[in-house]
Design a protein around this motif. Structure first.
Motif, PDB file in Angstrom:
ATOM      1  N   GLN A 601     -53.671  16.729  17.886  1.00 37.99           N
ATOM      2  CA  GLN A 601     -53.280  15.776  16.858  1.00 37.99           C
ATOM      3  C   GLN A 601     -51.770  15.840  16.661  1.00 37.99           C
ATOM      4  O   GLN A 601     -51.222  16.908  16.409  1.00 37.99           O
ATOM      5  N   ALA A 602     -51.137  14.664  16.757  1.00 34.28           N
ATOM      6  CA  ALA A 602     -49.679  14.657  16.615  1.00 34.28           C
ATOM      7  C   ALA A 602     -49.298  14.869  15.158  1.00 34.28           C
ATOM      8  O   ALA A 602     -50.023  14.466  14.255  1.00 34.28           O
ATOM      9  N   ASN A 604     -47.060  13.959  11.897  1.00 31.21           N
ATOM     10  CA  ASN A 604     -46.371  12.761  11.418  1.00 31.21           C
ATOM     11  C   ASN A 604     -45.622  13.143  10.152  1.00 31.21           C
ATOM     12  O   ASN A 604     -45.741  14.256   9.659  1.00 31.21           O
ATOM     13  N   SER A 606     -45.909  12.458   7.060  1.00 24.77           N
ATOM     14  CA  SER A 606     -46.682  12.930   5.904  1.00 24.77           C
ATOM     15  C   SER A 606     -47.154  14.354   6.117  1.00 24.77           C
ATOM     16  O   SER A 606     -47.014  15.202   5.235  1.00 24.77           O
ATOM     17  N   SER A 607     -47.705  14.617   7.305  1.00 23.13           N
ATOM     18  CA  SER A 607     -48.268  15.951   7.519  1.00 23.13           C
ATOM     19  C   SER A 607     -47.158  16.999   7.541  1.00 23.13           C
ATOM     20  O   SER A 607     -47.332  18.110   7.035  1.00 23.13           O
ATOM     21  N   TRP A 639     -57.958  12.228  15.106  1.00 26.09           N
ATOM     22  CA  TRP A 639     -57.707  10.834  14.723  1.00 26.09           C
ATOM     23  C   TRP A 639     -56.778  10.191  15.739  1.00 26.09           C
ATOM     24  O   TRP A 639     -55.573  10.067  15.511  1.00 26.09           O
ATOM     25  N   VAL A 642     -54.345   6.969  14.580  1.00 23.53           N
ATOM     26  CA  VAL A 642     -53.211   6.925  13.648  1.00 23.53           C
ATOM     27  C   VAL A 642     -51.916   6.754  14.437  1.00 23.53           C
ATOM     28  O   VAL A 642     -51.865   6.990  15.639  1.00 23.53           O
ATOM     29  N   GLU A 643     -50.900   6.320  13.712  1.00 29.17           N
ATOM     30  CA  GLU A 643     -49.608   6.070  14.343  1.00 29.17           C
ATOM     31  C   GLU A 643     -49.032   7.309  15.004  1.00 29.17           C
ATOM     32  O   GLU A 643     -49.132   8.399  14.464  1.00 29.17           O
ATOM     33  N   GLN A 645     -45.622   8.985  15.602  1.00 25.32           N
ATOM     34  CA  GLN A 645     -44.314   8.776  14.958  1.00 25.32           C
ATOM     35  C   GLN A 645     -43.160   9.492  15.658  1.00 25.32           C
ATOM     36  O   GLN A 645     -42.128   9.729  15.062  1.00 25.32           O
TER      37      GLN A 645
END
Ligand SMILES: *[C@@H]1O[C@H](CO)[C@@H](O)[C@H](O)[C@H]1NC(C)=O
Ligand SMILES: *[C@@H]1O[C@H](CO)[C@@H](O)[C@H](O)[C@H]1NC(C)=O
Ligand SMILES: *[C@@H]1O[C@H](CO)[C@@H](O)[C@H](O)[C@H]1NC(C)=O
Ligand SMILES: *[C@@H]1O[C@H](CO)[C@@H](O)[C@H](O)[C@H]1NC(C)=O
Ligand SMILES: *[C@@H]1O[C@H](CO)[C@@H](O)[C@H](O)[C@H]1NC(C)=O
Ligand SMILES: *[C@@H]1O[C@H](CO)[C@@H](O)[C@H](O)[C@H]1NC(C)=O
Ligand SMILES: *[C@@H]1O[C@H](CO)[C@@H](O)[C@H](O)[C@H]1NC(C)=O
Length: 731
Positions: A601-602, A604, A606-607, A639, A642-643, A645
């Motif tokens: 999972q990349a 981003n 927010s994370s 996911w 999701v984008e 980024q």
């Protein structure tokens, strides 16, 4: 009597202010000198090389130190830091003031710092910021250690979890900058050895050596990892930060050689070391001189008649120049005077002719000597050296680095003509690269490539010979880390000013613009905010210049250039991230995590902001960046929609703007940890144009006016060619 001097005294400012401290203790708080009996020791500070007489330093009354015993002292900026009765005090020798730095429950016994005199670059000058103080003698698992990263102004307890798992008596901790590791000296029974610790790695070990009593340690200047260990009857040397510690053999007369100092029956009174040299005074006032190096170390008795007494101290003033200082005091005079005896070793050795092998080379020079070079990620460095052997000698050159875990090298040596008296000249080319890229070391041997480190490189001769004082091995410092001259610039071929969307005059004069409510998130989570208001932003023209021009309807990504001072190096192809600094989120990314072929999972924005203590645009950097193209157990790909980024690198990801015309100010930062050790970041602005203004009229009205407009355009398209035709006809 110990004697110490300013580090880097031959460097810049301190040339005339050679300061030496002869030790001291037992001065009562308000004792005047006349109270002090002659047998008492004193702390003496000279700023003129012992020319004028000196009154000993007294600790001020207000500190309420009963009987002051100094057990250690180092220089730190314009201060001398002293351990007095187990606490740390500072005496500023520029303004004569005292201060308390650290008062603790434990009785501090040792203070340690290193100095770098190669360059005024931050990687070098910052070395002396780190100071360790601690108490030795207890079990290592209970060791109390304080560390300062601010020249001693602040101390905090150092916690190294690895120490809790070690066995033995704690005999000292050092930070060896030349190998970028902590070295902990541990004693078990009669055996001692070093454990080397770096954060988040298992410790590595040096070889054990015999140690029945506590040893003093002398870390020689030059950051080569040369250490001397000694007590009265023992003298040991290590050329590699304690990984191998051996007795120094000592030559008495032509034929007599002792394997170790203990076997000579002498006891050591005082000792001084320099970059590759050692001088020893014995209690019967014999004087020994030695040379240090890999396979070159030995010590030889020079004379039995040195002008020394019980108050003498010894120090190197420069290469081959030893100073013996004796403090003399009148009963009635509070001040001390000094007898200074300078010994030029080259001269003494020539006079003696005690069967010394002559020097093996005429010339040994390196273009890297006493210099600092920077090796950034993935780079190589070419160094070069010259060697001219003495006639009929065959010296064997040897290159060593103090930190082979970080620094790898290759050496080429070739004949390069003749000197005018017929000796062969050799050129030695040394190519330096990170050990990681050298492909020559086992993985477990290599330091974490992401963490900057230092190493020295030295070119020496095997069995260089005692009389090679004019032929000191060239040695340089390699900083494997950021080259502070590097920066990034965002290419801006077309600006909003060129196309008259904005005027420089307008922008210069405190230009402001509005960010509409609902299009920004002050927390950078790209979420619509309730109770948002329109933001008025003042444009910083001086910093940002005229914004670059970007058409809203085409995928966009900035072109980032790497510059070194005023030279453009290349276009950055590495991974980078960007964020609008006012929180505008009227843009998204063209790719999803799945489309970017991520295997985990990349991250981003927010994370990353959630996980970081820095809650803002600086939260995401090369330290915490994790590539999604590698497997990370902590972040399975859950996911894919999701984008994604992250821009640059192997993907074709880009930014897609919403239909909104206006200024965006982006912060861009290269996050690929393998691109450079530098934190490459900059802010830049763009002006997005071409979007129709937000619809404020009813749809049908818009449609009708559009239709009208198109009709007019059609008509113009018909009528203009006609007009021009008829114009031409007229001509
Ligand atoms: C030293 O200080 C003590 C009290 O702090 C005082 O009684 C004594 O007279 C002082 N001695 C001298 C020599 O000033
Ligand atoms: C440290 O050593 C332990 C046991 O020897 C091993 O399980 C662990 O993976 C090592 N850790 C590192 C970071 O090398
Ligand atoms: C030096 O001091 C030691 C003990 O402190 C003493 O035994 C010795 O005789 C002294 N030597 C001289 C030359 O004063
Ligand atoms: C050695 O280095 C010098 C200077 O960098 C270079 O001109 C020369 O070609 C090099 N020689 C070899 C054999 O690589
Ligand atoms: C811009 O603003 C600063 C302070 O906000 C003010 O000092 C300056 O006079 C202004 N300049 C112009 C041209 O209005
Ligand atoms: C970007 O936003 C547009 C419009 O909101 C949407 O259609 C598109 O799927 C988004 N792209 C990604 C990668 O989320
Ligand atoms: C950010 O990544 C997390 C998973 O790490 C995901 O749950 C979240 O939806 C992502 N946010 C955006 C705006 O793509």
């Amino acid at each position: 009597m110990p004697l110490t001097r300013l580090p880097c005294a031959c460097g810049f400012v301190w040339l005339l202010a050679v300061v030496a401290v002869a030790w001291l203790s037992e001065l009562k708080e308000n004792e005047t000198i006349s109270d002090v009996k002659l047998c008492r020791k004193a702390l003496l500070l000279t700023k003129d090389n012992f020319r004028s007489s000196i009154i000993p330093l007294n600790i001020p009354k207000m500190f309420q130190v009963q009987t002051a015993k100094v057990s250690g002292a180092i220089y730190s900026s314009s201060c001398i830091l002293l351990i007095i009765n187990g606490n740390i005090y500072a005496y500023d020798y520029e303004d004569g003031s005292w201060s308390i730095l650290l008062i603790t429950e434990v009785f501090i016994t040792n203070i340690y710092a290193e100095y770098c005199c190669y360059s005024s670059d931050y990687s070098c000058s910052s070395i002396s910021n780190l100071i360790l103080v601690y108490a030795i003698g207890g079990p290592v698992s209970d060791a109390v250690i304080y560390i300062s990263n601010s020249l001693g102004f602040d101390f905090e307890e150092l916690s190294l979890p690895q120490l809790k798992l070690l066995d033995g008596t704690f005999e000292g901790i050092f930070f060896f900058h030349s190998m970028s590791k902590f070295g902990v000296l541990l004693k078990n029974g009669d055996t001692a050895r070093f454990a080397y610790i770096e954060p988040a790695k298992n410790e590595t070990w040096g070889l054990p050596f015999h140690m029945s009593r506590r040893l003093h340690m002398l870390n020689l200047p030059g950051l080569k990892g040369f250490l001397i260990f000694w007590h009265e009857h023992r003298l040991l040397f290590s050329h590699n930060s304690g990984q191998l510690v051996e007795d120094i053999p000592i030559k008495e007369k032509k034929a007599v050689t002792h394997e170790s100092f203990g076997l000579s029956g002498k006891s050591i009174y005082a000792i001084a070391g320099y970059e590759n040299e050692l001088a020893v005074l014995t209690t019967d006032f014999h004087f020994y001189y030695g040379t240090l190096g890999l396979l070159s170390t030995s010590l030889i008795k020079i004379t039995e008649e040195t002008p020394v007494t019980n108050g003498s101290a010894i120090m190197f003033e420069s290469i081959g120049n030893v100073v013996i200082v004796t403090a003399v005091k009148d009963e009635d005079d509070p001040a001390y005077n000094f007898v200074v005896c300078c010994v030029n070793m080259q001269y003494v050795l020539m006079e003696l002719e005690i069967g010394l092998k002559s020097c093996k080379a005429e010339v040994l020079r390196g273009d890297f000597d006493k210099k600092m070079h920077i090796l950034d990620m993935g780079e190589t460095l070419e160094l070069s050296a010259k060697l001219v052997p003495q006639p009929s000698q065959l010296p064997i050159p040897i290159v060593t680095v103090s930190n082979p875990h970080s620094l790898g090298f290759q050496v080429k040596m070739y004949e390069d003509g003749y000197t005018f008296d017929g000796n062969t000249k050799f050129t030695i080319n040394i190519t330096l690269m990170q050990q990681h890229t050298s492909g020559r070391a086992h993985e477990s041997f290599i330091s974490d490539i992401k963490i900057p480190s230092l190493s020295t490189i030295t070119l020496d001769l095997i069995e260089r010979g005692m009389s090679c004082i004019d032929l000191q091995p060239p040695s340089g410092l390699i900083s494997i880390g950021c080259n502070w001259k590097k920066k990034i610039i965002v290419r801006r071929d077309l600006t909003a000013c060129m196309k008259k969307f904005l005027e420089p005059i307008e922008l210069e004069n405190n230009y402001t613009y509005i960010i509409e409510k609902g299009s920004y998130d002050p927390n950078y989570h790209s979420r619509p905010q309730e109770n948002n208001v329109d933001l008025t932003i003042m444009y910083d023209y001086e910093e940002l210049g005229c914004p670059g021009l970007v058409y809203y309807n085409s995928p966009w990504k900035p072109v980032i250039e790497l510059w070194e001072e005023t030279r453009r190096v290349e276009v950055v192809k590495a991974e980078f991230v960007l964020i609008e600094i006012h929180g505008l989120y009227t843009y998204n990314y063209s790719m999803t995590v799945g489309e970017a072929s991520c295997v985990s999972q990349a991250q981003n924005w927010s994370s990353v902001i959630d996980a970081s203590t820095i809650k803002g645009v600086h939260a995401w950097d090369r330290q915490n960046y994790l590539s999604c193209h590698e497997n990370h157990e902590s972040a399975p790909l859950l996911w894919p929609n999701v984008e994604y980024q992250v821009l640059g690198g192997s993907t074709k990801n880009s930014i897609i703007f919403d239909e909104r015309n206006g200024i965006y100010v982006f912060l861009v930062r290269v996050v690929d940890p393998f691109y450079s050790y530098c934190d490459l970041t900059t802010t830049f602005s763009i002006y997005v144009y071409g979007a129709f203004p937000k619809q404020t009229l009813p749809d049908r009205l818009v449609f009708m006016s559009m239709l009208g407009l198109m009709l007019i355009l059609l008509w113009l398209g018909y009528v203009i060619p006609k007009l021009s035709k008829s114009e031409r006809g007229k001509k």
